[in-house]
Design an enzyme around this catalytic site. Structure first.
Site, PDB file in Angstrom:
ATOM      1  N   GLU A 147     -31.686 -17.572  15.940  1.00  0.00           N
ATOM      2  CA  GLU A 147     -31.350 -18.498  16.832  1.00  0.00           C
ATOM      3  C   GLU A 147     -29.913 -18.599  17.307  1.00  0.00           C
ATOM      4  O   GLU A 147     -29.479 -19.036  18.037  1.00  0.00           O
ATOM      5  CB  GLU A 147     -31.677 -19.844  16.433  1.00  0.00           C
ATOM      6  CG  GLU A 147     -33.134 -20.112  16.457  1.00  0.00           C
ATOM      7  CD  GLU A 147     -33.791 -19.659  15.109  1.00  0.00           C
ATOM      8  OE1 GLU A 147     -35.217 -20.179  15.114  1.00  0.00           O
ATOM      9  OE2 GLU A 147     -33.241 -19.086  14.249  1.00  0.00           O
ATOM     10  N   GLN A 192     -38.960 -29.593   6.403  1.00  0.00           N
ATOM     11  CA  GLN A 192     -38.065 -29.071   7.442  1.00  0.00           C
ATOM     12  C   GLN A 192     -37.142 -30.084   8.085  1.00  0.00           C
ATOM     13  O   GLN A 192     -36.563 -29.721   9.008  1.00  0.00           O
ATOM     14  CB  GLN A 192     -38.913 -28.184   8.260  1.00  0.00           C
ATOM     15  CG  GLN A 192     -39.204 -26.740   7.927  1.00  0.00           C
ATOM     16  CD  GLN A 192     -39.603 -25.793   8.829  1.00  0.00           C
ATOM     17  OE1 GLN A 192     -40.245 -26.248   9.931  1.00  0.00           O
ATOM     18  NE2 GLN A 192     -39.447 -24.408   8.737  1.00  0.00           N
ATOM     19  N   PHE A 214      -9.051  -7.072  10.225  1.00  0.00           N
ATOM     20  CA  PHE A 214      -8.340  -8.051  10.728  1.00  0.00           C
ATOM     21  C   PHE A 214      -7.820  -8.946   9.625  1.00  0.00           C
ATOM     22  O   PHE A 214      -6.944  -9.546   9.460  1.00  0.00           O
ATOM     23  CB  PHE A 214      -8.710  -8.840  11.870  1.00  0.00           C
ATOM     24  CG  PHE A 214      -7.729  -9.580  12.649  1.00  0.00           C
ATOM     25  CD1 PHE A 214      -7.063  -9.275  13.564  1.00  0.00           C
ATOM     26  CD2 PHE A 214      -7.601 -11.070  12.260  1.00  0.00           C
ATOM     27  CE1 PHE A 214      -6.054  -9.926  14.304  1.00  0.00           C
ATOM     28  CE2 PHE A 214      -6.551 -11.835  12.811  1.00  0.00           C
ATOM     29  CZ  PHE A 214      -5.984 -11.342  13.959  1.00  0.00           C
TER      30      PHE A 214
END
Length: 578
Positions: A50, A113, A467
């Protein structure tokens, strides 16, 4: 047969121009995905995570300026959305997130959930509401869509799973809700104050950001009237640097020395549609004029003498007639000369190098720029790919550039490319990915194949979070915890159904890129690049010089002196170019 709430939502989305929804299905979301199936005109873009759905929607919204939509099921599905939504909200692009929720009667009981979506999404949205009863829709949906489009950000509609399946309330047909472009400009007194400051100035510099989208002509006219060099922030690159004789490059940690100098030596700074965050790069003791359509943004980074609330296009258009056209070009001439010198130095660093050693990433980026289509859409991972993107990709007014430039999230390039390609099926989309970023959402390679999205991925594979290593070196810290034991990305790409090729020699690069770019489908080019490539900021502070010295000393003392030898060998030509 009665229309369900979910079907009513789909009708409203369709009437408003929505053609895709990014997400993963789940039981609490079944009513909504079934409504999409029944309608058949809005595509379900099935991603593998997602988070990628949020990033993909952000990219689509950035490209089109219209509402993009993603969806997640209750609990973990919503939690997975949140990083992509933070990126969309901080990029100020219009995204609607449909967040399914647990059954209403179970809320507050620690149900399976269970989360609290309104609290969860509160910090990354401009609108977030729970639909408690079917009668709230479609009104809540319409308000959410308007908020996302008008304020430029994420709107979240939280819907318990059973509400999707309930009968929709009776009422008129769906209301189309589309983006609008209002005229917004400051009052006459504010414009006159700005004109007075600018007419009295002799060395004006312009800092231009993403707010210059759609205002290129006005920007150039202002720079011409003021004889002002134009510096851009990263998000402004695609809108500012093309067809611009006043361009002096980018400022900031990954910018050009010329951009920094143009701001350092001005006696007045004009900020146009920029929320550039790094305060040490702003000049001190000079008047600042800031233009932003969001008045609350003005003065957040530097004290502002004249705030101008309005769009860049409308504000500059109203300001120009009040200005005295300047004839002294000495400030502009000095800064553009500095830019040409800095640009020449950067271009010298992009030469191929020798076979048998890792490729210089500058050369990789410059070659991508040369071979990419004139209207290509680029996405870039946070980290060193952003450095090479900023310095070597040339914008021309039709190319687009998307990245996590405000939120600064890893793993954005591939999912951004998914949304860009889905929204622009006829254009070339190139994702410049780091090996760390690609690995983080590696499953989205499967999305490219499943959705038949011909994205081209160029992997800067240096075996490290490079980086982060640069930041450690600048702080005087011995690099630690940044090694990446990478898989064979080419093999993984091929097993996922993509074209894949690995490049280890400079002489192989151009042919590999040409072949991948011409491939009729998704393709991945895995390029072995130099790990120790340094990118010095445009301004070295005493602390940074001290940090590099400490890093060198501590590295030798820790028994890792070979790293210093490799760093010197890799960057010797950079020191010569400087």
């Amino acid at each position: 047969m009665a229309t369900t709430v979910a079907q009513s939502m789909v009708a409203t989305l369709k009437a408003s121009g929505v053609r895709r929804v990014y997400g993963l299905p789940g039981d609490s979301l079944n009513g909504f995905t079934d409504a999409l199936r029944r309608d058949g005109e809005i595509t379900w873009q099935h991603v593998r995570h997602e988070e990628a759905a949020g990033f993909a929607a952000a990219a689509e919204a950035a490209l089109t300026g219209e509402l993009a939509v993603c969806a997640g099921s209750c609990g973990p599905g919503n939690l997975h959305l949140i990083n992509g939504l933070f990126d969309a909200n901080r990029s100020r692009v219009p995204v609607l997130a449909i967040a399914a929720h647990i059954p209403r009667e179970e809320i507050g009981g620690g149900y399976f959930q269970e989360t609290h979506p309104q609290q969860l999404f509160g910090e990354c949205s401009v609108y977030c509401e729970l639909v408690s009863v079917p009668g709230q829709l479609p009104r809540v949906l319409e308000m959410a869509m308007r908020a996302a489009l008008a304020r430029g950000g994420v709107a979240v509609v939280v819907v318990p799973g059973e509400v999707f399946l309930a009968d929709a309330p009776a009422g008129p047909g769906p209301v189309p809700i589309r983006a609008i472009s209002p005229v917004v400009r400051p009052d006459e007194e504010s414009l006159a104050s700005a004109a007075q400051v600018l007419n009295n100035a002799s060395r004006v510099t312009i800092l231009a950001g993403a707010g210059c989208a759609g205002a290129h002509d006005q920007l150039i006219a202002l720079a011409d009237a003021l004889k002002a060099p134009v510096v851009h922030a990263f998000r402004g690159k695609e809108f500012v640097e093309y067809d611009n004789p006043y361009d002096v490059g980018m400022t900031g940690l990954i910018g050009f020395s010329s951009g920094y100098r143009a701001m350092e030596h001005c006696d007045t700074l004009v900020m146009l549609g920029s929320d550039f965050p790094y305060r040490p790069f702003f000049p001190e003791g000079v008047p600042v004029i800031q233009v932003d359509v969001r008045g609350e943004q003005i003065g957040k980074r530097v004290p502002v003498q004249v705030p101008l609330v309005g769009t860049v296009r409308d504000t500059v258009g109203a300001l120009l007639p009040l200005l005295q056209v300047k004839t002294d070009t000495s400030h502009l001439d000095r800064m553009t000369k500095h830019y040409r010198r800095a640009r020449s130095g950067l271009d010298r660093l992009a030469r191929p190098g020798h076979d048998g050693v890792p490729l210089h990433p500058q050369h990789v980026a410059a070659t991508v720029d040369k071979l990419a289509a004139a209207d290509a859409i680029f996405t870039a991972d946070v980290g060193t790919p952003c450095i090479w993107t900023a310095r070597y990709l040339r914008m021309n007014g039709t190319r687009r550039l998307i990245g996590s430039f405000n939120h600064g999230s890893m793993a954005n390039a591939l999912p951004h490319a998914i949304g860009a390609q889905a929204a622009s099926p006829g254009r070339q989309v190139i994702a410049l990915a780091g090996d760390g970023g690609l690995a983080m959402l590696l499953g989205e390679l499967l999305t490219l194949r499943q959705m038949r999205l011909p994205v081209k991925i160029v992997v800067f594979n240096n075996g490290a979070l490079s980086f982060v290593e640069l930041e450690m070196k600048a702080a005087g810290i011995v690099t630690f915890g940044t090694d990446l034991l990478d898989p064979d990305f080419t093999g993984i790409a091929r097993s996922a159904g993509l074209f894949g090729v690995r490049v280890e020699k400079a002489s192989e690069l151009e042919e590999a890129l040409r072949t991948a770019f011409a491939h009729d489908g998704p393709a991945l080019v895995d390029v072995r690049t130099a790990r120790q490539e340094l990118s010095l900021p445009p301004k070295l502070t005493y602390g940074e010089i001290k940090g590099f010295t400490l890093y060198a000393t501590r590295t030798v003392l820790s028994g890792e002196g070979s790293e210093l030898i490799e760093l010197t060998r890799t960057n010797l030509r950079e020191l010569e170019a400087e």
